[in-house]
Motif scaffolding. Structure first.
Motif, PDB file in Angstrom:
ATOM      1  N   ILE A  52       0.841  -1.204   0.000  1.00 32.73           N
ATOM      2  CA  ILE A  52       0.000   0.000   0.000  1.00 32.73           C
ATOM      3  C   ILE A  52       0.875   1.252   0.000  1.00 32.73           C
ATOM      4  O   ILE A  52       0.586   2.221  -0.715  1.00 32.73           O
ATOM      5  CB  ILE A  52      -0.973  -0.022   1.192  1.00 32.73           C
ATOM      6  CG1 ILE A  52      -2.030  -1.110   0.968  1.00 32.73           C
ATOM      7  CG2 ILE A  52      -1.621   1.337   1.414  1.00 32.73           C
ATOM      8  CD1 ILE A  52      -2.829  -1.478   2.195  1.00 32.73           C
ATOM      9  N   CYS A  53       1.946   1.231   0.765  1.00 38.08           N
ATOM     10  CA  CYS A  53       2.855   2.380   0.798  1.00 38.08           C
ATOM     11  C   CYS A  53       3.530   2.592  -0.553  1.00 38.08           C
ATOM     12  O   CYS A  53       3.697   3.733  -1.002  1.00 38.08           O
ATOM     13  CB  CYS A  53       3.886   2.210   1.901  1.00 38.08           C
ATOM     14  SG  CYS A  53       3.179   2.397   3.555  1.00 38.08           S
ATOM     15  N   ALA A  54       3.899   1.505  -1.215  1.00 40.44           N
ATOM     16  CA  ALA A  54       4.500   1.615  -2.551  1.00 40.44           C
ATOM     17  C   ALA A  54       3.485   2.161  -3.550  1.00 40.44           C
ATOM     18  O   ALA A  54       3.798   3.070  -4.330  1.00 40.44           O
ATOM     19  CB  ALA A  54       5.022   0.254  -3.001  1.00 40.44           C
ATOM     20  N   LEU A  55       2.274   1.630  -3.527  1.00 39.39           N
ATOM     21  CA  LEU A  55       1.231   2.090  -4.446  1.00 39.39           C
ATOM     22  C   LEU A  55       0.867   3.550  -4.211  1.00 39.39           C
ATOM     23  O   LEU A  55       0.553   4.290  -5.145  1.00 39.39           O
ATOM     24  CB  LEU A  55      -0.020   1.220  -4.307  1.00 39.39           C
ATOM     25  CG  LEU A  55       0.089  -0.206  -4.812  1.00 39.39           C
ATOM     26  CD1 LEU A  55      -1.116  -1.024  -4.370  1.00 39.39           C
ATOM     27  CD2 LEU A  55       0.247  -0.237  -6.325  1.00 39.39           C
ATOM     28  N   GLY A  56       0.909   3.971  -2.942  1.00 36.13           N
ATOM     29  CA  GLY A  56       0.552   5.339  -2.591  1.00 36.13           C
ATOM     30  C   GLY A  56       1.663   6.343  -2.812  1.00 36.13           C
ATOM     31  O   GLY A  56       1.476   7.536  -2.600  1.00 36.13           O
ATOM     32  N   GLY A  57       2.847   5.868  -3.207  1.00 32.24           N
ATOM     33  CA  GLY A  57       3.956   6.766  -3.501  1.00 32.24           C
ATOM     34  C   GLY A  57       4.699   7.286  -2.280  1.00 32.24           C
ATOM     35  O   GLY A  57       5.277   8.371  -2.322  1.00 32.24           O
ATOM     36  N   LEU A  58       4.697   6.526  -1.205  1.00 35.74           N
ATOM     37  CA  LEU A  58       5.436   6.941  -0.009  1.00 35.74           C
ATOM     38  C   LEU A  58       6.912   7.129  -0.361  1.00 35.74           C
ATOM     39  O   LEU A  58       7.483   6.328  -1.101  1.00 35.74           O
ATOM     40  CB  LEU A  58       5.280   5.886   1.094  1.00 35.74           C
ATOM     41  CG  LEU A  58       5.855   6.239   2.455  1.00 35.74           C
ATOM     42  CD1 LEU A  58       5.105   7.417   3.071  1.00 35.74           C
ATOM     43  CD2 LEU A  58       5.781   5.038   3.383  1.00 35.74           C
ATOM     44  N   ASP A  59       7.529   8.180   0.172  1.00 40.45           N
ATOM     45  CA  ASP A  59       8.919   8.490  -0.152  1.00 40.45           C
ATOM     46  C   ASP A  59       9.870   7.409   0.364  1.00 40.45           C
ATOM     47  O   ASP A  59       9.541   6.626   1.254  1.00 40.45           O
ATOM     48  CB  ASP A  59       9.298   9.864   0.406  1.00 40.45           C
ATOM     49  CG  ASP A  59       9.287   9.885   1.915  1.00 40.45           C
ATOM     50  OD1 ASP A  59      10.340   9.605   2.519  1.00 40.45           O
ATOM     51  OD2 ASP A  59       8.215  10.159   2.486  1.00 40.45           O
ATOM     52  N   ASP A  60      11.070   7.403  -0.211  1.00 38.45           N
ATOM     53  CA  ASP A  60      12.062   6.361   0.075  1.00 38.45           C
ATOM     54  C   ASP A  60      12.480   6.309   1.538  1.00 38.45           C
ATOM     55  O   ASP A  60      12.664   5.223   2.092  1.00 38.45           O
ATOM     56  CB  ASP A  60      13.302   6.540  -0.803  1.00 38.45           C
ATOM     57  CG  ASP A  60      13.046   6.196  -2.261  1.00 38.45           C
ATOM     58  OD1 ASP A  60      12.028   5.529  -2.560  1.00 38.45           O
ATOM     59  OD2 ASP A  60      13.870   6.592  -3.111  1.00 38.45           O
ATOM     60  N   ALA A  61      12.646   7.447   2.197  1.00 41.46           N
ATOM     61  CA  ALA A  61      13.097   7.465   3.598  1.00 41.46           C
ATOM     62  C   ALA A  61      12.079   6.767   4.500  1.00 41.46           C
ATOM     63  O   ALA A  61      12.451   5.948   5.352  1.00 41.46           O
ATOM     64  CB  ALA A  61      13.327   8.893   4.074  1.00 41.46           C
ATOM     65  N   ARG A  62      10.811   7.053   4.322  1.00 42.08           N
ATOM     66  CA  ARG A  62       9.778   6.430   5.152  1.00 42.08           C
ATOM     67  C   ARG A  62       9.556   4.975   4.767  1.00 42.08           C
ATOM     68  O   ARG A  62       9.299   4.138   5.630  1.00 42.08           O
ATOM     69  CB  ARG A  62       8.490   7.251   5.095  1.00 42.08           C
ATOM     70  CG  ARG A  62       8.616   8.542   5.901  1.00 42.08           C
ATOM     71  CD  ARG A  62       7.502   9.530   5.627  1.00 42.08           C
ATOM     72  NE  ARG A  62       7.781  10.820   6.219  1.00 42.08           N
ATOM     73  CZ  ARG A  62       8.632  11.723   5.727  1.00 42.08           C
ATOM     74  NH1 ARG A  62       9.294  11.475   4.620  1.00 42.08           N
ATOM     75  NH2 ARG A  62       8.824  12.877   6.346  1.00 42.08           N
ATOM     76  N   GLY A 111       5.620   7.822  12.499  1.00 46.13           N
ATOM     77  CA  GLY A 111       4.695   8.865  12.925  1.00 46.13           C
ATOM     78  C   GLY A 111       4.416   9.891  11.842  1.00 46.13           C
ATOM     79  O   GLY A 111       3.416  10.613  11.907  1.00 46.13           O
ATOM     80  N   GLN A 112       5.282   9.954  10.851  1.00 49.51           N
ATOM     81  CA  GLN A 112       5.121  10.910   9.753  1.00 49.51           C
ATOM     82  C   GLN A 112       4.336  10.337   8.574  1.00 49.51           C
ATOM     83  O   GLN A 112       4.083  11.046   7.599  1.00 49.51           O
ATOM     84  CB  GLN A 112       6.491  11.374   9.262  1.00 49.51           C
ATOM     85  CG  GLN A 112       7.280  12.121  10.295  1.00 49.51           C
ATOM     86  CD  GLN A 112       8.718  12.372   9.855  1.00 49.51           C
ATOM     87  OE1 GLN A 112       9.094  12.121   8.717  1.00 49.51           O
ATOM     88  NE2 GLN A 112       9.531  12.869  10.768  1.00 49.51           N
ATOM     89  N   ILE A 113       3.967   9.069   8.640  1.00 52.76           N
ATOM     90  CA  ILE A 113       3.239   8.430   7.533  1.00 52.76           C
ATOM     91  C   ILE A 113       1.745   8.663   7.711  1.00 52.76           C
ATOM     92  O   ILE A 113       1.172   8.300   8.738  1.00 52.76           O
ATOM     93  CB  ILE A 113       3.553   6.923   7.462  1.00 52.76           C
ATOM     94  CG1 ILE A 113       5.038   6.705   7.156  1.00 52.76           C
ATOM     95  CG2 ILE A 113       2.670   6.242   6.406  1.00 52.76           C
ATOM     96  CD1 ILE A 113       5.488   5.246   7.217  1.00 52.76           C
ATOM     97  N   ASP A 114       1.132   9.248   6.705  1.00 50.80           N
ATOM     98  CA  ASP A 114      -0.318   9.463   6.691  1.00 50.80           C
ATOM     99  C   ASP A 114      -0.948   8.256   5.988  1.00 50.80           C
ATOM    100  O   ASP A 114      -1.237   8.297   4.790  1.00 50.80           O
ATOM    101  CB  ASP A 114      -0.654  10.762   5.968  1.00 50.80           C
ATOM    102  CG  ASP A 114      -2.135  11.101   6.019  1.00 50.80           C
ATOM    103  OD1 ASP A 114      -2.944  10.251   6.471  1.00 50.80           O
ATOM    104  OD2 ASP A 114      -2.493  12.214   5.586  1.00 50.80           O
ATOM    105  N   PHE A 115      -1.119   7.184   6.741  1.00 55.10           N
ATOM    106  CA  PHE A 115      -1.609   5.938   6.145  1.00 55.10           C
ATOM    107  C   PHE A 115      -3.022   6.076   5.577  1.00 55.10           C
ATOM    108  O   PHE A 115      -3.295   5.539   4.505  1.00 55.10           O
ATOM    109  CB  PHE A 115      -1.503   4.784   7.155  1.00 55.10           C
ATOM    110  CG  PHE A 115      -1.466   3.441   6.489  1.00 55.10           C
ATOM    111  CD1 PHE A 115      -0.340   3.007   5.811  1.00 55.10           C
ATOM    112  CD2 PHE A 115      -2.570   2.600   6.539  1.00 55.10           C
ATOM    113  CE1 PHE A 115      -0.308   1.770   5.190  1.00 55.10           C
ATOM    114  CE2 PHE A 115      -2.543   1.361   5.923  1.00 55.10           C
ATOM    115  CZ  PHE A 115      -1.410   0.944   5.241  1.00 55.10           C
TER     116      PHE A 115
END
Length: 174
Positions: A52-62, A111-115
């Motif tokens: 889900i994080c990959a599909l949503g485009g979460l940045d590399d650091a997170r 804590g910085q991830i807006d899931f």
């Protein structure tokens, strides 16, 4: 019995005590029994959360912090926890761990991830979302979004509590 991912938040002294017990025991028993309140059964949610994080485009650091939160590291020697007949991970890879400093960094980044925003990027239809996610998401009763959100929130809170208390995290499959 299903094999699921387990995480335990423990003091460094507890890990040292288990290592000492394993060394002193004729059959290598580490007396591993972390308090149930400090153990998280993540089931198989990690795979879905990462997807889900990959599909949503979460940045590399997170994404890197999430991967580390789910996989641990091998720098802390845990061979004593994986020695038969008392292996804690008899059905999966060897246990891994994260230091208190690593736990602090991971807690901050989780804590910085807006899931919920990442979930909102998926199709609204649960069946379509499950197909896109893959990884068996179509077999989750109640839908993959609710399942993943609940497990992500539990993971984030688990790491925040470990960070507040200065604890290590040990990961294994059981």
């Amino acid at each position: 019995m299903a094999v699921t991912q387990q995480l335990a938040r423990i003091p460094a002294e507890y890990l040292a005590s288990c290592r000492q017990s394993a060394n002193a025991s004729p059959d290598g028993d580490p007396l591993w029994d972390p308090p149930s309140a400090d153990v998280l059964d993540l089931d198989w949610a990690g795979l879905l959360i990462e997807r889900i994080c990959a599909l949503g485009g979460l940045d590399d650091a997170r994404r890197s912090a999430l991967r580390q939160a789910l996989e641990g590291e091998t720098a802390i020697g845990l061979a004593f926890l994986n020695t038969p007949p008392h292996a804690v991970a008899p059905f999966g890879p060897a246990p891994t761990a994260l230091s208190a400093a690593q736990v602090d960094r991971i807690a901050e980044l989780l804590g910085q991830i807006d899931f919920p925003a990442l979930l909102a990027a998926l199709p609204a239809d649960e069946a379509e979302a499950a197909t896109l996610i893959g990884k068996g998401a179509d077999e989750i009763v109640g839908g993959p979004k609710k399942y993943a959100l609940g497990h992500f929130n539990a993971l984030r809170e688990f790491y925040h509590a470990a960070s507040r208390r200065g604890l290590l995290v040990v990961l294994w499959w059981d």
